[in-house]
Design an enzyme around this catalytic site. Structure first.
Site, PDB file in Angstrom:
ATOM      1  N   CYS A 119      10.349   4.706  14.614  1.00 37.09           N
ATOM      2  CA  CYS A 119       9.084   5.523  14.412  1.00 37.09           C
ATOM      3  C   CYS A 119       9.402   6.630  13.805  1.00 37.09           C
ATOM      4  O   CYS A 119      10.221   6.741  12.919  1.00 37.09           O
ATOM      5  CB  CYS A 119       8.206   5.840  15.636  1.00 37.09           C
ATOM      6  N   HIS A 168       0.888  -1.222   0.044  1.00 38.95           N
ATOM      7  CA  HIS A 168      -0.044   0.040  -0.074  1.00 38.95           C
ATOM      8  C   HIS A 168       0.824   1.172   0.004  1.00 38.95           C
ATOM      9  O   HIS A 168       0.444   2.313  -0.161  1.00 38.95           O
ATOM     10  CB  HIS A 168      -0.752  -0.182   1.285  1.00 38.95           C
TER      11      HIS A 168
END
Length: 666
Positions: free
Chosen positions: A196, A59
């Site tokens: 992150c 995606h």
């Protein structure tokens, strides 16, 4: 070179970043860029350069352009959840070199929309803070591979052609990576590494070996934090480069790109949450809750629809005395139609756990506890030893008097339990040694989650239901029409949260003592309303997957089972549930106004014979027909005109929750 161009990755309508229905991208947390509402699924490269990343779920594709821009193309919103059957075909891989405009894959827009995800394709320059002075997007209808934005760079760069990404030694971040690895105790002390948006997150074998102060003083390190079993080195905007350098030195087996993506999304959502106003937080939380409820129900919607139709057929067989309700044939067919509802807590426990990030098998077992025959027996026929807050005390737990509620047909207690498990499980895995986890994590989870539901959540719902039932009876005695308006408008909302059980005992008591129930007639109107709304969608939509679900959901609702219509279609698209509820309010009002009575339990259109007075035909049957016709007309018309469009299929908001009802994007 001070000005560069970004091409459009797909054809469609180009929209500004702040119009994207995703707080992480719309607020520029991933960098400047734009979105496109695609009309064609062919995807092309927006820049010339190297493919740096292709997500496992296909995606998202990352690019390192020859002009040093780092570009992310994100296909749809929340499409990471479609990893089992990705609607994408990507023909490039990390390390490949592409020219701007080259075909790189396809996106099945209809499949994404049918799954209830937004199809918006997002382009973000992820190193905007370092590179971009201004980005001017060319809004409006565009073709794929045309100029979508002009970017003013904040510094001069030299075009580079086919420069491979540095591997191993040689990157300017290698020295920092080497120092960090050394100071956390060396490679031998590292179990795995993720990152992150701002932090490199180490899972260390022994955190005490890490030298916090030395790491904090390293040039390029902002701070050190410890949380969630992770040793977090705060880097800032260069986190991707530092992480890559660390993995290059440790080896690819130490990295986890999927976990890094989840960590980035979680941190970005936390930042987005902090920026929301209180009202935005309320709306986001409610939207997330509805998303979790519908997402947990979607996998079983087809079964619910099929079972609803089967129950309708069985009602016809018994109504016309073809099959006796005492015959073995009835028992067998009834089991076929009723089992998915009776054991719904097991299925919802499994699906809700997957949605919220808990262990699905453990939550399935918790659902099994709640539907265990002896627990059901306590709820329905246990010895009542007293009452508390309107609840019958029918059991005790280690001497503590408790009310055991019925959980068959229920979903909300299991969703609450799955959310609690998603919080409890990571903590248990941190404190329980690895060699003991396989036994003790499920043991503690089953005991605690089942106990919390049985001892606290169930009684709370029962107490609230009791107060609700008393209020409903008071309103009904004051005015059947007003009571019908309120029950008709809000009954299906009660179903969502399992509070409709407040009305069922009233219905049962009415029928067993007087032989009929006016309140059950009002409830029947709400079933007709849900069917009328989903019928409008079945006739209006051109999306094949929606039409395929809408038709059986319509039949099921008219057979008295509204869950497929409600969870599969109406609640999912928001406005449709509102228009259906308005239809229910109108039908309930007319049912109460016309003093319609009902002599059986089977409702909706399939239950027409329940409105025939055994002592002789009276106005109840005609009142039912009038109210049902009005209900269908109102719910159908409002839904067809205002409650649904095919654009809602791709714009529907799903609750972005994996670990938190309000966390997770992409």
């Amino acid at each position: 070179m001070k000005q560069v161009q970004l091409l459009t990755p797909v054809a469609g309508k180009l929209i500004p970043l702040n119009a994207i229905q995703d707080p992480v991208f719309s607020q520029g947390m991933m960098g400047q860029g734009f979105g496109i509402e695609p009309t064609v699924g062919n995807v092309v490269a927006p820049v010339s350069g190297e493919i740096t990343m292709v997500a496992d779920t296909l995606h998202a594709i990352g690019f390192k352009a020859n002009n040093e821009l780092e570009v992310l193309v994100h296909l749809g919103i929340d499409t990471v959840e479609m990893g089992d059957r990705p609607p994408f075909k990507i023909q490039v891989k990390a390390g490949d070199h592409v020219e701007a405009g080259d075909p790189i894959g396809t996106m099945d827009i209809e499949a994404v929309a049918a799954a209830g995800k937004r199809t918006t394709v997002i382009l973000a320059v992820t190193n905007s803070a370092d590179m971009v002075a201004n980005l001017d997007a060319q809004l409006g209808d565009v073709k794929a591979g045309v100029v979508g934005a002009v970017v003013d760079l904040n510094r001069e760069v030299q075009p580079v052609v086919n420069t491979p990404k540095p591997q191993g030694k040689g990157s300017k971040y290698d020295a920092l990576a080497t120092q960090i690895i050394t100071q956390v105790g060396g490679a031998a002390n590292v179990k795995s590494v993720i990152h992150c948006i701002t932090r490199v997150r180490f899972y260390l074998k022994d955190e005490s070996q890490a030298n916090d102060e030395v790491i904090r003083d390293l040039d390029g390190v902002i701070d050190v934090a410890k949380a969630g079993g992770q040793y977090q080195v705060v880097i800032g905007p260069a986190v991707n480069d530092v992480y890559d350098a660390i993995i290059n030195q440790l080896g690819p087996g130490f990295g986890d790109d999927e976990a890094s993506t989840a960590a980035m999304e979680k941190e970005a959502n936390r930042a987005a949450w902090q920026k929301m106003t209180p009202w935005q937080k309320v709306k986001h939380g409610f939207s997330s809750l509805i998303g979790v409820i519908t997402g947990s129900m979607i996998p079983v919607i087809g079964l619910l629809a099929a079972s609803g139709i089967l129950k309708g057929v069985l009602a016809l067989l018994t109504t016309f005395n073809i099959v006796s309700d005492k015959a073995p044939t009835y028992v067998i067919i009834n089991a076929m139609g009723d089992s998915v509802f009776y054991f719904l807590p097991i299925f919802v426990g499994f699906t809700a756990a997957k949605k919220l990030g808990a262990d699905p098998v453990i939550m399935g077992i918790v659902g099994g506890v709640l539907t265990y025959p002896t627990i059901v027996g306590l709820a329905s026929g246990g010895k009542v030893t007293g009452h508390l807050l309107g609840m019958a005390i029918n059991a005790d737990f280690f001497g503590i008097p408790v009310h055991v509620a019925s959980y068959t047909y229920s979903i909300f207690p299991m969703i609450a339990g799955a959310w609690l498990a998603s919080k409890l499980e990571p903590w248990l895995k941190r404190v329980i040694p690895t060699v003991l986890r396989m036994i003790f994590v499920p043991l503690i989870e089953v005991v605690l989650i089942s106990g919390v539901i049985v001892i606290f959540i169930g009684p709370l719902i029962t107490a609230f239901s009791g107060a609700l039932a008393a209020g409903i009876m008071g309103i009904y005695q004051l005015s059947p029409a007003i009571s019908g308006l309120i029950i008709g408008g809000f009954y299906q909302v009660l179903v969502i949260f399992g509070l409709h059980w407040a009305i069922i005992p009233i219905v049962v008591n009415d029928i067993t003592t007087t032989g009929h129930s006016s309140i059950n007639a009002i409830v029947s109107a709400t079933m007709v309303a849900q069917g009328g709304a989903v019928l409008a969608i079945a006739l209006k939509t051109k999306v094949a997957s929606v039409k395929e679900l809408a038709w059986p959901a319509t039949i099921s609702a008219f057979c008295g089972v509204t869950e497929p219509a409600m969870y599969g279609i109406n609640l999912k698209y928001g406005r449709t549930f509102v228009t259906a509820s308005i239809g229910g309010a109108v039908g309930g009002f007319l049912t109460g106004l016309l003093n319609v009575n009902m002599w059986g339990f089977a409702g909706s259109l399939i239950g027409v014979t329940s409105f025939i007075n055994p002592k002789g035909l009276d106005f109840s049957l005609f009142g039912f027909l009038i109210a049902s016709a009005a209900t269908i007309i109102v719910s159908f018309t409002l839904t067809y005109l205002f409650g649904f469009s095919d654009a809602d299929v791709k714009n529907v908001k799903k609750a972005p929750a994996k670990k938190h009802l309000g966390e997770q994007v992409a």
